[in-house]
Design a protein around this motif. Structure first.
Motif, PDB file in Angstrom:
ATOM      1  N   SER A  40     -82.946  92.575 -62.079  1.00 10.33           N
ATOM      2  CA  SER A  40     -83.868  92.466 -62.924  1.00 10.33           C
ATOM      3  C   SER A  40     -83.987  90.992 -63.522  1.00 10.33           C
ATOM      4  CB  SER A  40     -83.967  93.409 -64.298  1.00 10.33           C
ATOM      5  OG  SER A  40     -82.728  93.400 -64.768  1.00 10.33           O
ATOM      6  N   PHE A  41     -82.773  90.141 -63.249  1.00 11.99           N
ATOM      7  CA  PHE A  41     -82.593  88.954 -63.847  1.00 11.99           C
ATOM      8  C   PHE A  41     -83.994  87.854 -63.308  1.00 11.99           C
ATOM      9  CE2 PHE A  41     -79.894  85.010 -63.843  1.00 11.99           C
ATOM     10  CZ  PHE A  41     -80.012  84.656 -65.383  1.00 11.99           C
ATOM     11  N   PRO A  42     -84.676  87.263 -64.202  1.00  6.22           N
ATOM     12  CA  PRO A  42     -85.960  86.738 -63.679  1.00  6.22           C
ATOM     13  C   PRO A  42     -85.366  85.521 -62.715  1.00  6.22           C
ATOM     14  CG  PRO A  42     -85.538  86.821 -66.189  1.00  6.22           C
ATOM     15  CD  PRO A  42     -84.317  87.339 -65.562  1.00  6.22           C
ATOM     16  N   PRO A  43     -84.267  84.527 -62.857  1.00  6.96           N
ATOM     17  CA  PRO A  43     -84.259  83.756 -61.903  1.00  6.96           C
ATOM     18  C   PRO A  43     -84.072  84.185 -60.502  1.00  6.96           C
ATOM     19  CG  PRO A  43     -83.033  83.081 -63.722  1.00  6.96           C
ATOM     20  CD  PRO A  43     -83.357  84.541 -63.850  1.00  6.96           C
ATOM     21  N   SER A  44     -84.614  83.322 -59.449  1.00  8.94           N
ATOM     22  CA  SER A  44     -84.454  83.859 -57.960  1.00  8.94           C
ATOM     23  C   SER A  44     -83.799  82.904 -57.101  1.00  8.94           C
ATOM     24  CB  SER A  44     -85.778  84.041 -57.555  1.00  8.94           C
ATOM     25  OG  SER A  44     -86.502  85.096 -57.995  1.00  8.94           O
ATOM     26  N   ASN A  63     -82.185  79.388 -72.381  1.00  5.42           N
ATOM     27  CA  ASN A  63     -81.431  80.596 -73.081  1.00  5.42           C
ATOM     28  C   ASN A  63     -80.121  80.414 -73.373  1.00  5.42           C
ATOM     29  OD1 ASN A  63     -84.083  82.604 -73.165  1.00  5.42           O
ATOM     30  ND2 ASN A  63     -83.888  81.527 -71.041  1.00  5.42           N
ATOM     31  N   PRO A  64     -79.662  79.684 -74.201  1.00  2.97           N
ATOM     32  CA  PRO A  64     -78.322  79.382 -74.136  1.00  2.97           C
ATOM     33  C   PRO A  64     -77.332  80.601 -74.896  1.00  2.97           C
ATOM     34  CG  PRO A  64     -79.204  78.070 -76.033  1.00  2.97           C
ATOM     35  CD  PRO A  64     -80.370  78.746 -75.097  1.00  2.97           C
ATOM     36  N   LYS A  65     -76.174  81.111 -74.053  1.00  2.00           N
ATOM     37  CA  LYS A  65     -75.315  81.992 -74.483  1.00  2.00           C
ATOM     38  C   LYS A  65     -75.799  83.293 -74.190  1.00  2.00           C
ATOM     39  CE  LYS A  65     -72.609  78.511 -75.737  1.00  2.00           C
ATOM     40  NZ  LYS A  65     -71.589  78.099 -74.821  1.00  2.00           N
ATOM     41  N   SER A  66     -76.996  83.384 -73.432  1.00  2.00           N
ATOM     42  CA  SER A  66     -77.532  84.801 -72.967  1.00  2.00           C
ATOM     43  C   SER A  66     -77.327  85.207 -71.550  1.00  2.00           C
ATOM     44  CB  SER A  66     -79.229  84.663 -73.269  1.00  2.00           C
ATOM     45  OG  SER A  66     -79.821  83.945 -72.465  1.00  2.00           O
ATOM     46  N   VAL A  67     -76.717  84.208 -70.925  1.00  2.00           N
ATOM     47  CA  VAL A  67     -76.523  84.548 -69.768  1.00  2.00           C
ATOM     48  C   VAL A  67     -74.972  84.885 -69.342  1.00  2.00           C
ATOM     49  CG1 VAL A  67     -76.713  84.131 -67.156  1.00  2.00           C
ATOM     50  CG2 VAL A  67     -78.406  83.387 -68.583  1.00  2.00           C
ATOM     51  N   SER A  68     -74.370  85.962 -68.737  1.00  2.00           N
ATOM     52  CA  SER A  68     -72.876  86.186 -68.677  1.00  2.00           C
ATOM     53  C   SER A  68     -72.647  86.256 -67.260  1.00  2.00           C
ATOM     54  CB  SER A  68     -72.757  87.624 -69.358  1.00  2.00           C
ATOM     55  OG  SER A  68     -72.799  87.664 -70.692  1.00  2.00           O
ATOM     56  N   VAL A  69     -71.496  85.801 -66.798  1.00  2.00           N
ATOM     57  CA  VAL A  69     -70.817  85.707 -65.589  1.00  2.00           C
ATOM     58  C   VAL A  69     -69.624  86.593 -65.430  1.00  2.00           C
ATOM     59  CG1 VAL A  69     -70.191  84.355 -63.519  1.00  2.00           C
ATOM     60  CG2 VAL A  69     -71.936  83.301 -65.228  1.00  2.00           C
ATOM     61  N   ALA A  70     -69.620  87.622 -64.762  1.00  2.00           N
ATOM     62  CA  ALA A  70     -68.364  88.340 -64.581  1.00  2.00           C
ATOM     63  C   ALA A  70     -67.345  87.624 -63.858  1.00  2.00           C
ATOM     64  CB  ALA A  70     -68.701  89.696 -63.771  1.00  2.00           C
ATOM     65  N   ASN A  71     -65.995  87.654 -64.546  1.00  2.00           N
ATOM     66  CA  ASN A  71     -64.960  86.859 -64.003  1.00  2.00           C
ATOM     67  C   ASN A  71     -64.083  87.822 -63.332  1.00  2.00           C
ATOM     68  OD1 ASN A  71     -62.391  85.615 -63.712  1.00  2.00           O
ATOM     69  ND2 ASN A  71     -62.143  85.339 -66.008  1.00  2.00           N
ATOM     70  N   LEU A  72     -63.897  87.822 -62.267  1.00  2.00           N
ATOM     71  CA  LEU A  72     -62.686  88.858 -61.625  1.00  2.00           C
ATOM     72  C   LEU A  72     -61.335  88.434 -61.756  1.00  2.00           C
ATOM     73  CD1 LEU A  72     -64.849  89.919 -58.469  1.00  2.00           C
ATOM     74  CD2 LEU A  72     -65.252  90.502 -60.594  1.00  2.00           C
ATOM     75  N   VAL A 124     -68.527  83.557 -69.659  1.00  2.00           N
ATOM     76  CA  VAL A 124     -67.655  84.084 -68.554  1.00  2.00           C
ATOM     77  C   VAL A 124     -67.099  85.305 -69.185  1.00  2.00           C
ATOM     78  CG1 VAL A 124     -65.766  83.737 -67.085  1.00  2.00           C
ATOM     79  CG2 VAL A 124     -67.525  82.010 -67.618  1.00  2.00           C
ATOM     80  N   VAL A 125     -67.108  86.448 -68.594  1.00  2.00           N
ATOM     81  CA  VAL A 125     -66.655  87.900 -69.032  1.00  2.00           C
ATOM     82  C   VAL A 125     -65.430  88.239 -68.137  1.00  2.00           C
ATOM     83  CG1 VAL A 125     -67.226  90.291 -69.806  1.00  2.00           C
ATOM     84  CG2 VAL A 125     -68.762  88.246 -70.153  1.00  2.00           C
ATOM     85  N   PRO A 126     -64.222  88.211 -68.491  1.00  2.00           N
ATOM     86  CA  PRO A 126     -63.165  88.789 -67.743  1.00  2.00           C
ATOM     87  C   PRO A 126     -63.250  90.425 -67.314  1.00  2.00           C
ATOM     88  CG  PRO A 126     -62.310  88.511 -69.977  1.00  2.00           C
ATOM     89  CD  PRO A 126     -63.756  88.297 -70.072  1.00  2.00           C
ATOM     90  N   ASP A 137     -70.911  97.022 -64.348  1.00  2.00           N
ATOM     91  CA  ASP A 137     -71.546  96.354 -65.415  1.00  2.00           C
ATOM     92  C   ASP A 137     -72.707  95.274 -64.780  1.00  2.00           C
ATOM     93  OD1 ASP A 137     -70.074  97.650 -67.016  1.00  2.00           O
ATOM     94  OD2 ASP A 137     -69.061  95.994 -67.809  1.00  2.00           O
ATOM     95  N   LEU A 138     -72.799  94.859 -63.443  1.00  2.00           N
ATOM     96  CA  LEU A 138     -73.710  93.887 -63.078  1.00  2.00           C
ATOM     97  C   LEU A 138     -74.818  94.670 -62.782  1.00  2.00           C
ATOM     98  CD1 LEU A 138     -74.317  91.028 -62.196  1.00  2.00           C
ATOM     99  CD2 LEU A 138     -73.591  91.776 -59.918  1.00  2.00           C
ATOM    100  N   MET A 139     -74.808  95.792 -62.154  1.00  2.00           N
ATOM    101  CA  MET A 139     -75.981  96.575 -62.077  1.00  2.00           C
ATOM    102  C   MET A 139     -76.529  97.343 -62.934  1.00  2.00           C
ATOM    103  SD  MET A 139     -75.008  98.061 -57.969  1.00  2.00           S
ATOM    104  CE  MET A 139     -73.269  98.494 -58.453  1.00  2.00           C
ATOM    105  N   GLY A 140     -75.731  97.440 -64.182  1.00  2.00           N
ATOM    106  CA  GLY A 140     -76.156  97.957 -65.322  1.00  2.00           C
ATOM    107  C   GLY A 140     -76.687  96.909 -66.310  1.00  2.00           C
ATOM    108  N   ASN A 141     -76.781  95.796 -65.834  1.00  2.00           N
ATOM    109  CA  ASN A 141     -77.166  94.576 -66.631  1.00  2.00           C
ATOM    110  C   ASN A 141     -76.693  94.121 -67.811  1.00  2.00           C
ATOM    111  OD1 ASN A 141     -79.001  92.276 -66.518  1.00  2.00           O
ATOM    112  ND2 ASN A 141     -80.427  93.305 -67.962  1.00  2.00           N
ATOM    113  N   GLN A 142     -75.083  94.669 -67.986  1.00  2.00           N
ATOM    114  CA  GLN A 142     -74.116  94.366 -68.932  1.00  2.00           C
ATOM    115  C   GLN A 142     -73.767  92.750 -68.654  1.00  2.00           C
ATOM    116  OE1 GLN A 142     -73.843  96.575 -71.311  1.00  2.00           O
ATOM    117  NE2 GLN A 142     -75.288  97.714 -70.249  1.00  2.00           N
ATOM    118  N   VAL A 143     -73.612  92.420 -67.503  1.00  2.00           N
ATOM    119  CA  VAL A 143     -73.638  91.050 -67.202  1.00  2.00           C
ATOM    120  C   VAL A 143     -74.686  90.594 -66.241  1.00  2.00           C
ATOM    121  CG1 VAL A 143     -70.997  90.783 -67.621  1.00  2.00           C
ATOM    122  CG2 VAL A 143     -71.828  91.647 -65.421  1.00  2.00           C
TER     123      VAL A 143
END
Length: 330
Positions: A136-140, A152-161, A184-186, A196-202
């Motif tokens: 559902s994330f708008p950018p393609s 949209n500063p600070k509204s986009v999160s990247v999961a950090n593995l 960046v979310v650890p 969390d990615l598929m749940g749109n938490q990130v």
């Protein structure tokens, strides 16, 4: 009368000679008991998947029980300590990413020298990362992602593995490219991050291609670009960062493979490498890799593996310095 110290000296020499004589036979008898594969990640990631494929093939080839033992956490430190606590006899391996020796030591400080403690014996699968987004994330595409983050500063999160992993480095590079407008979310591993990615938490993460192919095909995730100079055979419609002109996102070769303690006898290491060569060359194993969206490993000698690891480490160290990533305690 022969002095007592001379008698003891002779006994010591005899004992050493005897040990030297039986050591090769011990290596020939290996394995005569179960083998344990420690995985520095939870179930569901590429290291776990590779370990289970190896275990299945090794059970058949060696006629021994092969156990998979997941020990996630601490950027592989938990698994490393488990391996260090085991005897250096070739019955305990760690199956994990090559970043254990190339990237993580640059960002995680441990009281032991990782490069001296562990030896990378063999690759089991090559590893290519891809930038994926929630469906559902708008950018393609990548340019749209960067533009969206700036608007949209600070509204986009990247999961950090995990700190120091390739996913971590690529995520931090994307944050930098966005003008530091991303968060960046650890995470402790791939599986919880994907939930969390598929749940749109990130909204974004860099994940191994094999872990995302089913979700991309099922419409749950969008693949935006492969961190390579060429496209992935498993995602042929997804552009590479190389062809997008973002060559700094093209990192050196990475893999998942087998580590043992460096104090393991050379004869046993040779046996392990020989058995790994049989596994990765087998049609059944290679078919299983393809079925799971994985790429074939490179076969290389220990010296060639060390050269590849050294080149990768030097390249990634420059990235870490440029990004000024902090060194974390274990």
């Amino acid at each position: 009368m022969v002095p007592i110290f001379l008698k003891l000296q002779r006994l010591a020499i005899i004992a050493l000679c005897g040990f030297a004589a039986v050591s090769p036979s011990l290596a020939q008898q290996w394995p005569d008991k179960p083998i344990r594969l420690i995985v520095p990640a939870p179930a569901g990631g590429i290291s776990d998947a590779v370990a289970r494929l190896l275990a299945e093939q090794l059970r058949v080839n060696l006629g021994q029980t092969v156990l998979v033992d997941n020990k996630p956490g601490g950027s592989a430190v938990v698994a490393e300590r488990a391996l260090m606590s085991a005897p250096a006899d070739g019955y305990t391996w760690m199956v994990g990413p090559s970043s254990v020796l190339t990237d993580i030591p640059l960002t995680v400080k441990t009281p032991y020298d990782v490069l001296k403690t562990f030896t990378y014996v063999a690759e089991a699968s090559s590893m290519v990362h891809v930038l994926v987004a929630n469906a559902s994330f708008p950018p393609s595409n990548v340019n749209q992602v960067l533009d969206y983050a700036k608007r949209n500063p600070k509204s986009v999160s990247v999961a950090n593995l995990s700190v120091g992993t390739r996913s971590n480095l690529l995520g931090e590079m994307l944050r930098e490219r966005s003008g530091n407008d991303m968060l960046v979310v650890p995470y402790k591993g791939s599986a919880p991050a994907m939930v969390d990615l598929m749940g749109n938490q990130v909204q974004l993460t860099f994940e191994v291609v094999s872990n995302v192919v089913p979700f991309v095909k099922g419409g749950k995730l969008k693949a935006l670009a492969v961190a390579s100079s060429t496209r992935s055979q498993h995602l042929p419609n997804v552009p590479s960062f190389g062809e997008l002109g973002l060559s700094d996102f093209v990192l050196p070769h990475a893999s998942v493979g087998v580590f043992v303690l460096s104090s393991t006898p050379k004869a046993v290491v040779d046996r392990i490498q020989g058995e790994m060569s049989k596994v990765v060359r087998s049609d059944k194993y290679r078919a299983a890799l393809v079925a799971q969206g994985m790429d074939f490993p490179q076969e290389a000698s220990l010296d060639q593996l060390r050269q590849t690891l050294a080149l990768t480490s030097t390249h990634n160290q420059e990235i870490i310095k440029r990004l000024q990533l902090k060194i974390s305690p274990e």
